[in-house]
Design a protein around this motif. Structure first.
Motif, mmCIF file in Angstrom:
data_model
loop_
_atom_site.group_PDB
_atom_site.id
_atom_site.type_symbol
_atom_site.label_atom_id
_atom_site.label_comp_id
_atom_site.label_asym_id
_atom_site.label_seq_id
_atom_site.Cartn_x
_atom_site.Cartn_y
_atom_site.Cartn_z
ATOM 1 N N LEU A 21 27.878 17.605 14.687
ATOM 2 C CA LEU A 21 28.773 16.827 15.442
ATOM 3 C C LEU A 21 29.717 17.998 15.873
ATOM 4 O O LEU A 21 29.992 18.826 15.177
ATOM 5 C CB LEU A 21 29.584 15.715 14.553
ATOM 6 N N TYR A 22 30.725 17.670 16.837
ATOM 7 C CA TYR A 22 31.903 18.630 17.333
ATOM 8 C C TYR A 22 33.071 17.885 16.699
ATOM 9 O O TYR A 22 33.113 16.581 16.737
ATOM 10 C CB TYR A 22 32.057 18.607 18.895
ATOM 11 N N GLU A 23 33.827 18.872 16.054
ATOM 12 C CA GLU A 23 35.071 18.362 15.794
ATOM 13 C C GLU A 23 35.915 18.951 16.672
ATOM 14 O O GLU A 23 36.359 20.146 16.654
ATOM 15 C CB GLU A 23 35.620 18.935 14.263
ATOM 16 N N VAL A 24 36.696 18.167 17.454
ATOM 17 C CA VAL A 24 37.730 18.661 18.439
ATOM 18 C C VAL A 24 39.081 18.184 18.325
ATOM 19 O O VAL A 24 39.388 16.953 17.744
ATOM 20 C CB VAL A 24 37.141 17.956 19.954
ATOM 21 N N GLN A 25 39.963 18.999 18.595
ATOM 22 C CA GLN A 25 41.474 18.443 18.360
ATOM 23 C C GLN A 25 41.699 18.460 19.835
ATOM 24 O O GLN A 25 41.688 19.484 20.744
ATOM 25 C CB GLN A 25 42.135 19.471 17.653
ATOM 26 N N VAL A 26 42.409 17.494 20.304
ATOM 27 C CA VAL A 26 42.664 16.982 21.664
ATOM 28 C C VAL A 26 44.225 16.828 21.664
ATOM 29 O O VAL A 26 44.859 15.914 20.651
ATOM 30 C CB VAL A 26 41.820 16.117 22.411
ATOM 31 N N TYR A 27 45.073 17.033 22.821
ATOM 32 C CA TYR A 27 46.213 16.358 22.841
ATOM 33 C C TYR A 27 45.999 15.120 23.621
ATOM 34 O O TYR A 27 45.605 15.007 24.715
ATOM 35 C CB TYR A 27 47.238 17.270 23.658
ATOM 36 N N ALA A 28 46.840 14.020 22.865
ATOM 37 C CA ALA A 28 46.487 12.612 23.676
ATOM 38 C C ALA A 28 47.911 12.377 24.212
ATOM 39 O O ALA A 28 48.902 11.878 23.409
ATOM 40 C CB ALA A 28 46.206 11.659 22.552
ATOM 41 N N PRO A 29 47.814 12.401 25.666
ATOM 42 C CA PRO A 29 49.161 12.151 26.195
ATOM 43 C C PRO A 29 49.717 10.312 25.614
ATOM 44 O O PRO A 29 50.784 10.269 25.691
ATOM 45 C CB PRO A 29 49.013 12.032 27.922
ATOM 46 N N SER A 30 48.553 9.585 25.640
ATOM 47 C CA SER A 30 49.277 8.073 25.181
ATOM 48 C C SER A 30 49.719 8.111 24.137
ATOM 49 O O SER A 30 50.520 7.250 23.944
ATOM 50 C CB SER A 30 47.764 7.352 25.261
ATOM 51 N N THR A 31 49.685 8.978 22.900
ATOM 52 C CA THR A 31 50.479 9.046 21.670
ATOM 53 C C THR A 31 51.284 10.061 21.669
ATOM 54 O O THR A 31 52.113 10.128 20.630
ATOM 55 C CB THR A 31 49.550 9.024 20.603
ATOM 56 N N GLY A 32 50.894 11.147 22.520
ATOM 57 C CA GLY A 32 51.963 12.526 22.207
ATOM 58 C C GLY A 32 51.553 13.362 21.244
ATOM 59 O O GLY A 32 52.314 14.127 20.830
ATOM 60 N N VAL A 41 48.518 15.411 18.755
ATOM 61 C CA VAL A 41 47.224 16.148 18.648
ATOM 62 C C VAL A 41 46.511 15.455 17.766
ATOM 63 O O VAL A 41 46.876 15.308 16.621
ATOM 64 C CB VAL A 41 47.344 17.652 18.222
ATOM 65 N N GLU A 42 45.156 15.022 18.267
ATOM 66 C CA GLU A 42 44.270 14.186 17.460
ATOM 67 C C GLU A 42 43.104 14.876 17.155
ATOM 68 O O GLU A 42 42.454 15.636 18.180
ATOM 69 C CB GLU A 42 44.180 12.791 18.020
ATOM 70 N N ALA A 43 42.136 14.841 15.917
ATOM 71 C CA ALA A 43 41.141 15.244 15.688
ATOM 72 C C ALA A 43 40.040 14.219 15.929
ATOM 73 O O ALA A 43 40.348 13.186 15.473
ATOM 74 C CB ALA A 43 41.004 15.661 14.105
ATOM 75 N N ASN A 44 38.824 14.478 16.452
ATOM 76 C CA ASN A 44 37.757 13.463 16.722
ATOM 77 C C ASN A 44 36.459 14.216 16.432
ATOM 78 O O ASN A 44 36.321 15.425 16.707
ATOM 79 C CB ASN A 44 37.753 13.170 18.152
ATOM 80 N N LEU A 45 35.595 13.514 15.882
ATOM 81 C CA LEU A 45 34.279 13.892 15.676
ATOM 82 C C LEU A 45 33.317 13.356 16.546
ATOM 83 O O LEU A 45 33.373 12.067 16.813
ATOM 84 C CB LEU A 45 33.664 13.651 14.252
ATOM 85 N N VAL A 46 32.709 14.078 17.670
ATOM 86 C CA VAL A 46 31.882 13.417 18.586
ATOM 87 C C VAL A 46 30.566 14.044 18.781
ATOM 88 O O VAL A 46 30.557 15.247 18.333
ATOM 89 C CB VAL A 46 32.770 13.682 19.975
ATOM 90 N N THR A 47 29.773 13.542 19.502
ATOM 91 C CA THR A 47 28.351 14.101 19.857
ATOM 92 C C THR A 47 28.316 15.051 20.947
ATOM 93 O O THR A 47 29.604 14.962 21.554
ATOM 94 C CB THR A 47 27.227 12.937 20.045
ATOM 95 N N ASP A 48 27.450 15.826 21.017
ATOM 96 C CA ASP A 48 27.469 16.579 22.195
ATOM 97 C C ASP A 48 26.879 15.902 23.380
ATOM 98 O O ASP A 48 26.079 15.312 23.569
ATOM 99 C CB ASP A 48 26.594 17.686 21.914
ATOM 100 N N PRO A 49 27.828 15.996 24.653
ATOM 101 C CA PRO A 49 27.611 15.150 25.748
ATOM 102 C C PRO A 49 26.391 15.802 26.392
ATOM 103 O O PRO A 49 25.902 15.017 27.105
ATOM 104 C CB PRO A 49 28.913 15.241 26.588
#
Length: 103
Positions: free
Chosen positions: A56-67, A69-77
């Protein structure tokens, strides 16, 4: 919806790591990935022992909806193989004999 930069819903990855499972279940080994600023592609180079492993990829992204930085575990697209119920991506060598149908 995906944008030209490859981000989704206004989220852009600011850090990415690969979680490679070297057993049939966790714990996974976590490896940092490198961002190519020219292409915007995150990458990691492994060796042949990774063949058949799930990840899995662990990605940290800035979510404008919450303001936040959130961590997500995602499959490779772009994965070519997924586990049952598409829960994890799988590293596969498409030339491997174990992937070939029996004649």
């Amino acid at each position: 919806t995906p944008s030209r930069s490859g981000s989704t819903s206004g989220r852009v990855a600011i850090r990415s790591r690969a979680r490679i499972a070297f057993q049939s279940s966790p714990p996974a080994v976590v490896y940092p990935m490198t961002l190519d600023p020219g292409t915007g592609v995150w990458e990691i180079v492994g060796d042949s022992s990774w063949d058949g492993r799930f990840y899995l990829y662990e990605v940290q992204v800035y979510a404008p909806s919450t303001g936040l930085v959130e961590a997500n575990l995602v499959t490779d697209p772009y994965s070519l193989s997924l586990s049952t119920n598409s829960a994890r991506s799988q590293i596969v060598d498409l030339d491997a004999m174990w992937l070939k149908p029996r004649a």
